[in-house]
Design a protein around this motif. Structure first.
Motif: not given
Length: 200
Positions: A64-68
Motif C-alpha cells: 500500500f506504500m505507492d497507493i495514492e
C-alpha cells in the motif's frame, strides 16, 4: 462569669477559624497541567489501536506504500523539531483538539464502513473511544485555562462499498494517526516540562 464565657467562646471561634485557614491554605491547588499525563496515556492506547486498524503484518503493508492517499480531510502534521521551542499552550492545545476531533470522526466512520463490508472493526471502535476520551480531556483543559474551545466541522467522507476500499482507507488512517499520536506526545511532554506545576 458571662464575660468570661463570651470571651472563651470568641477565642474558641478564632482558633477554629485559624485551623480552617491553615488546612485550606496547606491543601495544594489542583494544577490544570496534571491532565497531560492522562492525555498521554490515551495517546498510547490510540497508538496500540491504530496499529491494528488494518490487521495486516508489516510485510504486507509495503503493497500500500505507492497507493495514492484518498482522504484529503485527514489532518496533516507538518511540524518540525524547531516548532517545539516556540510552543504556546493555548495555541498548541487548541490545535490538538481540532486534530483529535477530526481523527475521532474518521475512525468512527471507518468503524461503520468496516462493519458494512463485514471486516473486523474492533480496533477502529477502540481508537474512536480513546479519541473521544482524549477530546474530552483536551476540552476540559482549554476550559480551565479560559481558552475558547474551537468549533469543528464534520469531514466529507466517501461511500465505501468493498472490503479492499475499506482496507486501503484503514491503512491510510492508521499511518496518519500514528504520526499524530507520536507528535502529540512530544508536544505534551515539552509543555509538561515548561508548566508552572513542574517547578514546585
Amino acid at each position: 462569669m458571662k464575660f468570661f464565657h463570651d470571651s472563651t467562646s470568641f477565642l474558641l471561634y478564632l482558633v477554629i477559624l485559624a485551623e480552617l485557614f491553615v488546612h485550606s491554605s496547606s491543601r495544594p491547588t489542583p494544577c490544570p497541567y496534571s491532565v497531560f499525563e492522562p492525555m498521554i496515556h490515551q495517546l498510547d492506547k490510540i497508538i496500540t489501536s491504530s496499529k491494528k486498524l488494518h490487521g495486516l503484518p508489516e510485510a504486507e503493508l509495503v503493497t500500500f506504500m505507492d497507493i495514492e492517499h484518498k482522504l484529503d480531510s485527514l489532518p496533516v502534521i507538518k511540524h518540525t523539531a524547531a516548532h517545539l521551542s516556540s510552543l504556546k499552550v493555548n495555541e498548541s492545545l487548541s490545535q490538538l483538539y481540532v486534530y483529535v476531533e477530526s481523527f475521532r470522526l474518521h475512525t468512527k466512520w471507518l468503524k461503520t464502513t468496516q462493519e458494512n463490508v463485514s471486516v473486523p472493526f474492533q480496533a477502529a471502535e477502540g481508537a474512536s473511544t480513546h479519541l473521544e476520551q482524549l477530546s474530552y480531556l483536551t476540552k476540559k483543559f482549554l476550559e480551565k485555562i479560559g481558552e475558547q474551545v474551537p468549533q469543528t466541522a464534520s469531514p466529507s467522507l466517501p461511500v465505501v462499498s468493498t472490503a479492499f476500499e475499506s482496507l486501503r482507507f484503514s491503512v491510510e488512517i492508521s499511518d496518519r494517526l500514528q504520526v499524530f499520536c507520536h507528535w502529540s506526545k512530544r508536544i505534551l511532554r515539552q509543555l509538561q516540562r515548561r508548566s508552572p506545576c513542574s517547578k514546585h
